[in-house]
Every structure is written in C-alpha cells, then in structure tokens.
Design a protein around this motif. Structure first.
Motif, PDB file in Angstrom:
ATOM      1  N   ASP A 269      44.356  40.424  36.422  1.00 22.79           N
ATOM      2  CA  ASP A 269      45.299  39.656  35.608  1.00 22.79           C
ATOM      3  C   ASP A 269      46.287  38.890  36.496  1.00 22.79           C
ATOM      4  N   ASN A 270      46.850  37.829  35.964  1.00 20.75           N
ATOM      5  CA  ASN A 270      47.994  37.108  36.567  1.00 20.75           C
ATOM      6  C   ASN A 270      47.679  36.433  37.897  1.00 20.75           C
TER       7      ASN A 270
ATOM      8  N   ASP B 190      45.781  45.207  37.485  1.00 19.81           N
ATOM      9  CA  ASP B 190      46.955  44.599  36.844  1.00 19.81           C
ATOM     10  C   ASP B 190      48.261  45.237  37.333  1.00 19.81           C
TER      11      ASP B 190
HETATM   12 MG    MG Z   1      49.319  41.527  33.910  1.00 21.43          MG
END
Ligand code: MG
Ligand code: SAH
Ligand code: DHB
Length: 222
Positions: free
Chosen positions: A165-166, A139
């Motif tokens: 993430d993302n 992340d």
């Molecule tokens: Mg993130």
C-alpha cells in the motif's frame, strides 16, 4: 479533483460495498476512532479489493505487515475459506489490542494471529513456523518496505501474491532527491522489485476518499 474522487468513490462504494446493518467494518472504524487510532486504514473499496485478491488467488494463508486496528485484516479474514489463517504484525501494542477487539467482535479472531513487535524482529520467527504464505499485504512503515520485500520473498512460494500500500503518495515517489524516508523506502522497494527476476509486478495508481496514492501488485514466478 479530490472532491470528485471522493464523490465517485462513494458512488461505487454505495453500490458495490454498501454498508449493512451491524456492519463489522464500520463498527471497527468507530472503535478505532474512539481509541484515537489514526484514520489511515485502507478505504472500504480498497478493502473490497483485498477481499477480491484473496478470493481470486484462493489464498488460505495470509501475512499482513501493519495491522493498525485490524480494518484491512477484517477484509482479508472475511474472505478466507473455513480453514484459512492470517498472521498480522503490529509494532504498537495499543493498536494490536484494538485490532483484537475488532476481530473478536466480527467473529474472526480464531483465524488471526496478531504478533506484537517491530516487524523486522518478528518476521524471522515466521520462517520456521509459519511460511510459506499465499498472499502478503505490506502496509507498515514505508522506510522498511525494501526489507519487507526481502522477507516476503523468503516467506513465499511460486504463485504467492504480494501487495504493498501507499507507493504513490500524491506522486512524491518520483522525486529522487526527496529527503522523506518514506519516499526513499518506496523508491528502493521499487528498485528491488525491478531487479528481482522471480517477481512480476505492476502498480495501480488510485484516487478516492484517501486522495491520490497507489498499490503495488506482484506475483512470485518461481
Ligand atoms: Mg496503507
Ligand atoms: N493495514 C492497516 C493500516 C496499517 S497503518 C489498515 O489498512 O487497516 C500502519 C501500521 O503499521 C500502524 O499501526 C503502525 O503502528 C504499524 N507499524 C509501523 N512501524 C512498524 C514496524 N516497524 N513493525 C510493525 N508495525 C509497524
Ligand atoms: C500512512 C500509512 C498508511 O498505511 C496509509 O494507508 C496512509 C498513511 C501514514 O503513515 O501516514
């Protein structure tokens, strides 16, 4: 739709992850805000998802790349068994200091090691001292996700869970011509995943209080 996503997120959050009296997660958010950290930590329901991954996998040894104020670290640490440990990597010394404060306040600092520095420089130090990890949460800076995946492979065993993430970012990920280095990083990360026979992976697109985004979930097969 974003308004509805937020309402639905709150509906489930109120029921499945209700804020308790002296809630350590909300306390950490308040400390982060006061310290001026960007509010880009995972949402509360996503934190709960990380907690569940730790419990489902039985992870005892976790690596996190990108600590910020330790909000996600708290969810991961809170789910660990008594002898569990987390190593978390953070570039910004002020973020790391804030995380240390939050983790101490929550009473979990003894199971967390925060390593300050560029992850690409600190990851090699883990090879001899800390691996293999049972769960790895990626992340940090998105342009380095390909390198983080390569390091994750070196620091894992058969069965290790890798979460990133993302990876959707409002759908920008499908733009092959994007000049955005974050988008290019996530795209190369996905190509690497696709080409790696030792990994089985999927993506969960998410909507909620943080808008439209997504998480990659992968497991090391061998
Ligand atoms: Mg993130
Ligand atoms: N996991 C956190 C959010 C992390 S935000 C949470 O959900 O609560 C991303 C973090 O990665 C920021 O704190 C940023 O300073 C850090 N970061 C950015 N580039 C980095 C690098 N090269 N090495 C280590 N950390 C980095
Ligand atoms: C950003 C980083 C994150 O990890 C996140 O969850 C949201 C936004 C960012 O760098 O903008």
């Amino acid at each position: 739709m974003p308004k509805l996503w937020t309402k639905v997120d709150r509906y489930f959050c109120d029921r499945l992850a209700p804020i308790e009296a002296e809630d350590v997660f909300e306390a950490a958010r308040a400390v982060n805000k006061k310290a001026g950290l960007p509010g880009i930590d995972v949402s509360r329901l996503q934190g709960k998802f990380l907690e569940l991954l730790v419990r489902i996998s039985g992870a005892r040894h976790i690596l996190e790349i990108g600590t910020l104020g330790g909000y996600s670290t708290l969810w991961l640490a809170d789910a660990l068994p008594e002898n569990g440990r987390i190593v978390t990597l953070e570039f910004d010394a002020r973020h790391a200091e804030t995380a240390r404060k939050n983790l101490r306040n929550a009473g979990v600092l003894d199971r967390v090691e925060i390593i300050v520095g560029r992850a690409i420089d600190t990851l090699p130090t883990l090879e001899t001292t800390a691996g293999p990890f049972d769960l790895i949460f990626i992340d940090a800076d998105k342009q380095s996700y390909p390198e983080y995946l390569q390091w994750s492979m070196r620091l894992s065993r058969s069965g290790t869970v890798i979460v990133a993430d993302n990876v959707v970012r409002d759908g920008k990920v499908i733009d092959a011509n994007s000049r955005d280095r974050d988008v290019q990083g996530v795209r190369r990360f996905t190509e690497l995943l696709a080409a790696e026979p030792r990994l089985s992976a999927t993506v969960l697109q998410t909507v909620g209080v943080k808008g439209y985004d997504g998480l990659t979930l992968a497991v090391v097969l061998r």
